[in-house]
Motif scaffolding. Structure first.
Motif, PDB file in Angstrom:
ATOM      1  N   ILE A  35       0.809  -1.160   0.010  1.00  0.00           N
ATOM      2  CA  ILE A  35       0.080   0.009  -0.139  1.00  0.00           C
ATOM      3  C   ILE A  35       0.881   1.321   0.166  1.00  0.00           C
ATOM      4  O   ILE A  35       0.211   2.444  -0.035  1.00  0.00           O
ATOM      5  N   TRP A  36       2.122   1.281  -0.095  1.00  0.00           N
ATOM      6  CA  TRP A  36       3.007   2.327   0.118  1.00  0.00           C
ATOM      7  C   TRP A  36       2.906   3.280  -0.749  1.00  0.00           C
ATOM      8  O   TRP A  36       2.779   4.594  -0.688  1.00  0.00           O
ATOM      9  N   GLY A  37       2.690   2.768  -2.165  1.00  0.00           N
ATOM     10  CA  GLY A  37       2.667   3.693  -3.318  1.00  0.00           C
ATOM     11  C   GLY A  37       1.555   4.273  -3.496  1.00  0.00           C
ATOM     12  O   GLY A  37       1.253   5.317  -4.398  1.00  0.00           O
ATOM     13  N   ILE A  38       0.221   3.887  -2.885  1.00  0.00           N
ATOM     14  CA  ILE A  38      -0.925   4.380  -3.003  1.00  0.00           C
ATOM     15  C   ILE A  38      -1.625   4.781  -1.701  1.00  0.00           C
ATOM     16  O   ILE A  38      -2.993   5.346  -1.798  1.00  0.00           O
ATOM     17  N   ASN A  39      -1.110   4.566  -0.548  1.00  0.00           N
ATOM     18  CA  ASN A  39      -1.730   4.879   0.733  1.00  0.00           C
ATOM     19  C   ASN A  39      -2.379   6.415   0.805  1.00  0.00           C
ATOM     20  O   ASN A  39      -3.698   6.367   1.031  1.00  0.00           O
ATOM     21  N   THR A  40      -1.806   7.430   0.454  1.00  0.00           N
ATOM     22  CA  THR A  40      -2.279   8.863   0.336  1.00  0.00           C
ATOM     23  C   THR A  40      -3.508   8.946  -0.596  1.00  0.00           C
ATOM     24  O   THR A  40      -4.326   9.495  -0.345  1.00  0.00           O
ATOM     25  N   ILE A  41      -3.107   8.198  -1.651  1.00  0.00           N
ATOM     26  CA  ILE A  41      -4.380   8.461  -2.804  1.00  0.00           C
ATOM     27  C   ILE A  41      -5.473   7.781  -2.319  1.00  0.00           C
ATOM     28  O   ILE A  41      -6.528   8.104  -2.533  1.00  0.00           O
ATOM     29  N   PHE A  42      -5.374   6.360  -1.798  1.00  0.00           N
ATOM     30  CA  PHE A  42      -6.335   5.768  -1.131  1.00  0.00           C
ATOM     31  C   PHE A  42      -7.315   6.706  -0.080  1.00  0.00           C
ATOM     32  O   PHE A  42      -8.258   6.606  -0.117  1.00  0.00           O
ATOM     33  N   LEU A  43      -6.524   7.221   0.949  1.00  0.00           N
ATOM     34  CA  LEU A  43      -7.290   8.383   1.626  1.00  0.00           C
ATOM     35  C   LEU A  43      -7.921   9.347   1.044  1.00  0.00           C
ATOM     36  O   LEU A  43      -8.935   9.883   1.433  1.00  0.00           O
ATOM     37  N   LEU A  44      -7.268   9.951   0.201  1.00  0.00           N
ATOM     38  CA  LEU A  44      -7.770  10.999  -0.544  1.00  0.00           C
ATOM     39  C   LEU A  44      -8.996  10.768  -1.512  1.00  0.00           C
ATOM     40  O   LEU A  44      -9.995  11.170  -1.508  1.00  0.00           O
ATOM     41  N   ASP A  45      -8.890   9.379  -2.062  1.00  0.00           N
ATOM     42  CA  ASP A  45     -10.020   8.693  -2.777  1.00  0.00           C
ATOM     43  C   ASP A  45     -11.373   8.511  -1.674  1.00  0.00           C
ATOM     44  O   ASP A  45     -12.515   8.367  -2.108  1.00  0.00           O
ATOM     45  N   ALA A  46     -10.824   8.210  -0.537  1.00  0.00           N
ATOM     46  CA  ALA A  46     -11.995   7.898   0.652  1.00  0.00           C
ATOM     47  C   ALA A  46     -12.533   9.164   0.934  1.00  0.00           C
ATOM     48  O   ALA A  46     -13.598   9.088   1.729  1.00  0.00           O
ATOM     49  N   GLY A  47     -12.489  10.321   0.557  1.00  0.00           N
ATOM     50  CA  GLY A  47     -12.921  11.726   0.736  1.00  0.00           C
ATOM     51  C   GLY A  47     -12.263  12.344   1.494  1.00  0.00           C
ATOM     52  O   GLY A  47     -12.666  13.708   2.116  1.00  0.00           O
ATOM     53  N   LEU A  48     -11.235  12.179   2.249  1.00  0.00           N
ATOM     54  CA  LEU A  48     -10.329  12.906   3.140  1.00  0.00           C
ATOM     55  C   LEU A  48      -9.687  14.227   2.404  1.00  0.00           C
ATOM     56  O   LEU A  48      -9.144  13.919   1.263  1.00  0.00           O
ATOM     57  N   THR A  49      -9.466  15.262   3.053  1.00  0.00           N
ATOM     58  CA  THR A  49      -8.672  16.354   2.613  1.00  0.00           C
ATOM     59  C   THR A  49      -7.159  16.216   2.707  1.00  0.00           C
ATOM     60  O   THR A  49      -6.924  15.122   3.519  1.00  0.00           O
ATOM     61  N   ASN A  50      -6.149  16.759   2.335  1.00  0.00           N
ATOM     62  CA  ASN A  50      -4.902  16.338   2.671  1.00  0.00           C
ATOM     63  C   ASN A  50      -4.502  16.732   4.055  1.00  0.00           C
ATOM     64  O   ASN A  50      -3.839  16.257   4.777  1.00  0.00           O
ATOM     65  N   LEU A  51      -5.256  17.743   4.730  1.00  0.00           N
ATOM     66  CA  LEU A  51      -5.118  17.962   6.285  1.00  0.00           C
ATOM     67  C   LEU A  51      -5.521  16.662   6.822  1.00  0.00           C
ATOM     68  O   LEU A  51      -4.916  15.941   7.880  1.00  0.00           O
ATOM     69  N   GLU A  52      -6.589  16.016   6.527  1.00  0.00           N
ATOM     70  CA  GLU A  52      -7.196  14.692   7.145  1.00  0.00           C
ATOM     71  C   GLU A  52      -6.345  13.653   6.958  1.00  0.00           C
ATOM     72  O   GLU A  52      -6.286  12.815   7.841  1.00  0.00           O
TER      73      GLU A  52
END
Length: 419
Positions: A35-52
């Motif tokens: 998941i290291w290459g996509i973890n942040t993308i995964f969180l953003l896709d879940a609807g979180l902002t960069n801050l979240e």
């Protein structure tokens, strides 16, 4: 009976111990790196902002801080093997929870709680594997330097990270962002089975003691053997600056490079870029032992690697070219990967065996403290862009340099090649 005795003896040779260490290190890294290459993308896709998203990573750090000492009780009093098994189980479960939260479009508080659980799982790992292999090798009569052992382990980690990152990115693009997380859970369970069969506590005797008393004692030991020991103090205090910078850059690099590339959904590319950093880590791990034979003092290598990686981050943050950023981040990974096994060998050369897992866990805890900058950097990325925050992370990392210099000035015997 004779055959069983021969098999048992073979399993306790230095070569067999190192093979088990490399196998477990590689298998857990293969699992986690999915998941290291996509973890942040995964969180953003879940609807979180960069801050979240980066605040969720900070809650992971909260989990590390809350449970590092309690789980250190398990490793130092009950056994390194048990600690590894518990860590594998908790990480597999918390990774599965991440997938459920993504399916449920969960609120931020749920992601924060799951991140704390992830941190809890990782605390079972921190220090336990290193303490296990050092004690086991010494009990088997190993007389070589540890730099090479940790360097080979880092190279194995890099190979596993390369494979996991690429595979995770490709599967995310072909099937969905959820699949790498499911595979990660499955592979962690496989690592648990491997450890249950081949990992045995050698050179370590369990201690019977109440948990509360043990935790107070381990915290006291962590401070006495770690921060109050002049041989370790400054090196350990450098940890938050390197750890905070490294943690942010690794996850910010994913959306930053896709932004420079011009395609926010090129998940496979994100995995490949993470794999390039892994390739740099392989080279850095392989170079650690040969460089130690050439460079007399460990702190010399640490200083050169730290300065080079800091300059690479500055270049990565200032450029507008995708390829220059990729090369700069690979150079950053190469330099840090040369530093880490040398630093681990320095620490292990000083820490007594009975307190090894505790003090290494405390060192990991200090490194995790730097993770609290992630929400601030995430908010700055929302307002100013990722490039600005990567340059800021280079400044944070540079603050570790004076602490390495202070360690060097002690001229401790373990700093020299002969030690």
């Amino acid at each position: 009976m004779h055959a069983e005795h021969m098999a048992s003896t073979a399993a306790t040779t230095p070569r067999a111990i190192q093979t088990t260490y490399l196998l477990l290190t590689g298998s857990t890294t293969l699992a986690t790196s999915m998941i290291w290459g996509i973890n942040t993308i995964f969180l953003l896709d879940a609807g979180l902002t960069n801050l979240e998203a980066f605040a969720a990573n900070a809650f992971y750090t909260v989990g590390l801080l809350l449970f590092e000492i309690p789980t250190g009780v398990v490793a130092d009093l009950r056994g390194r093997r048990l600690s590894f098994l518990l860590g594998s189980a908790v990480l597999a479960a918390s990774t599965g929870l991440y997938v459920l939260l993504w399916v449920w479009d969960a609120q931020f508080w749920a992601w924060a709680a799951a991140s704390v659980l992830l941190g809890f799982g990782y605390t079972f790992f921190s220090g336990a594997m290193e303490a296990w292999v050092v004690d086991a090798l010494r009990s088997a009569g190993y007389e070589g330097e540890l730099d090479g052992v940790f360097g080979r382990a880092q190279a194995a980690t890099g190979v596993a990270m390369l494979a996991g990152s690429v595979l995770g990115g490709v599967l995310a693009q072909l099937v969905g962002l959820w699949l790498p997380f499911v595979l990660r859970s499955a592979l962690l369970l496989a690592s648990l089975v491997i450890a249950a069969i081949w990992m045995h506590d050698l050179g370590f005797a369990p201690v019977r003691q109440r948990a509360g008393e043990a935790m107070r004692g381990l915290l006291r030991v962590s401070i006495d053997v770690g921060l109050r020991d002049g041989r370790l103090r400054w090196l350990m205090l450098a940890g938050p600056f390197v750890g905070g910078s490294m943690g942010y850059v690794f996850y910010a690099a994913q959306p930053y490079l896709l932004e420079l590339y011009g395609d926010s959904e090129a998940y496979a590319l994100a995995g490949i870029v993470a794999a390039l950093v892994a390739a740099a880590q392989i080279i850095g791990g392989i170079l650690a032992a040969p460089l130690r034979r050439v460079v007399r003092r460990r702190t010399t290598l640490m200083l050169v690697a730290l300065i080079a990686s800091t300059l690479a981050l500055v270049l990565a943050g200032l450029t507008t070219s995708f390829w220059i950023a990729v090369v700069a981040l690979a150079a950053w990974g190469l330099a840090l990967s040369t530093l880490m096994p040398v630093r681990r060998a320095y620490l292990n050369a000083v820490i007594p065996s009975q307190q090894r897992a505790t003090v290494l866990s405390f060192d990991s805890l200090l490194g995790s403290v730097g993770g609290f900058v992630q929400p601030a950097f995430g908010r700055a990325a929302d307002l100013q862009g990722y490039g600005v925050t990567i340059v800021a992370s280079s400044v944070l990392q540079a603050l570790a340099i004076p602490f390495i210099v202070a360690t060097r000035r002690r001229r401790d015997p373990v700093d020299a090649r002969e030690a």
